[in-house]
Scaffold this motif. Structure first.
Motif, short mmCIF file in Angstrom:
data_model
loop_
_atom_site.label_atom_id
_atom_site.label_comp_id
_atom_site.label_asym_id
_atom_site.label_seq_id
_atom_site.Cartn_x
_atom_site.Cartn_y
_atom_site.Cartn_z
N SER A 1 9.70 3.88 9.11
CA SER A 1 10.06 5.17 8.49
C SER A 1 9.50 5.26 7.07
CB SER A 1 11.58 5.35 8.49
OG SER A 1 12.10 5.27 9.79
N LEU A 2 8.24 4.97 6.93
CA LEU A 2 7.63 4.94 5.60
C LEU A 2 7.61 6.31 4.96
CD1 LEU A 2 4.84 2.37 6.33
CD2 LEU A 2 6.52 2.18 4.49
N LYS A 3 7.74 6.30 3.62
CA LYS A 3 7.75 7.52 2.83
C LYS A 3 6.62 7.47 1.82
CE LYS A 3 12.82 7.37 3.02
NZ LYS A 3 14.08 7.33 2.20
N PRO A 4 6.17 8.62 1.34
CA PRO A 4 5.10 8.61 0.32
C PRO A 4 5.46 7.77 -0.90
CG PRO A 4 5.33 10.80 1.23
CD PRO A 4 6.45 9.98 1.81
N GLU A 5 6.74 7.73 -1.25
CA GLU A 5 7.15 6.94 -2.41
C GLU A 5 7.08 5.44 -2.18
OE1 GLU A 5 8.82 9.46 -0.95
OE2 GLU A 5 11.00 9.09 -0.96
N ASP A 6 6.79 5.02 -0.96
CA ASP A 6 6.57 3.60 -0.68
C ASP A 6 5.14 3.17 -1.01
OD1 ASP A 6 8.57 4.01 2.26
OD2 ASP A 6 9.19 3.06 0.37
N THR A 7 4.30 4.11 -1.39
CA THR A 7 2.93 3.80 -1.74
C THR A 7 2.87 2.86 -2.94
OG1 THR A 7 2.05 5.86 -0.85
CG2 THR A 7 0.74 4.77 -2.56
N ALA A 8 2.21 1.73 -2.77
CA ALA A 8 2.14 0.71 -3.83
C ALA A 8 1.28 -0.44 -3.35
CB ALA A 8 3.53 0.20 -4.18
N VAL A 9 1.00 -1.35 -4.27
CA VAL A 9 0.45 -2.64 -3.90
C VAL A 9 1.63 -3.58 -3.65
CG1 VAL A 9 -0.97 -4.60 -4.59
CG2 VAL A 9 -1.64 -2.27 -5.25
N TYR A 10 1.62 -4.23 -2.51
CA TYR A 10 2.72 -5.11 -2.12
C TYR A 10 2.30 -6.57 -2.28
CZ TYR A 10 5.48 -1.25 -0.33
OH TYR A 10 6.24 -0.11 -0.23
#
Length: 124
Positions: free
Chosen positions: A85-94
């Motif tokens: 259930s990914l959201k745009p706010e999960d965008t990042a380098v992990y």
């Protein structure tokens, strides 16, 4: 020397899933908790999730609870971050990380070894 190598990042639409992998070198992997962090552009690195050495205890940030899980396979020296259930706010380098001491922590300051990071981009 410990090396951590992440993989599995990419571009996904909102609502989709990704599974990140973190492969660790060395024979002591199963003795340590492992953590996941992320850093979005212009923001500080933040805690995502942590798993105990045995896999019996996991903890995720409030934004990830119910969506992120952190399985590990000690036989393969690998820890995963399953993101649903990914959201745009999960965008990042992990990033995956190994703590200085055996137990896990929510603070990046308690981690000694870090992977190079893998980019996750969630489109709306």
């Amino acid at each position: 020397q410990v090396q951590l190598v992440e993989s599995g990042g990419g571009l996904v639409q909102a609502g989709g899933s990704l599974r990140l992998s973190c492969a660790a070198s060395g024979s002591s992997f199963s003795m340590y908790a492992m953590g996941w962090f992320r850093q979005a552009p212009g923001k500080e690195r933040e805690f995502v999730a942590v798993i105990s050495w045995s896999g019996g205890t996991t903890h995720a940030t409030d934004s990830g609870k119910g969506r992120f899980t952190v399985p590990r396979d000690n036989a393969k020296n690998t820890v995963y971050l399953q993101m649903n259930s990914l959201k745009p706010e999960d965008t990042a380098v992990y990033y995956c990380a190994r703590p200085t001491y055996y137990s896990g922590s929510l603070s990046s300051r308690d981690y000694e070894y870090w992977g190079q990071g893998t980019q996750v981009t969630v489109s709306s």
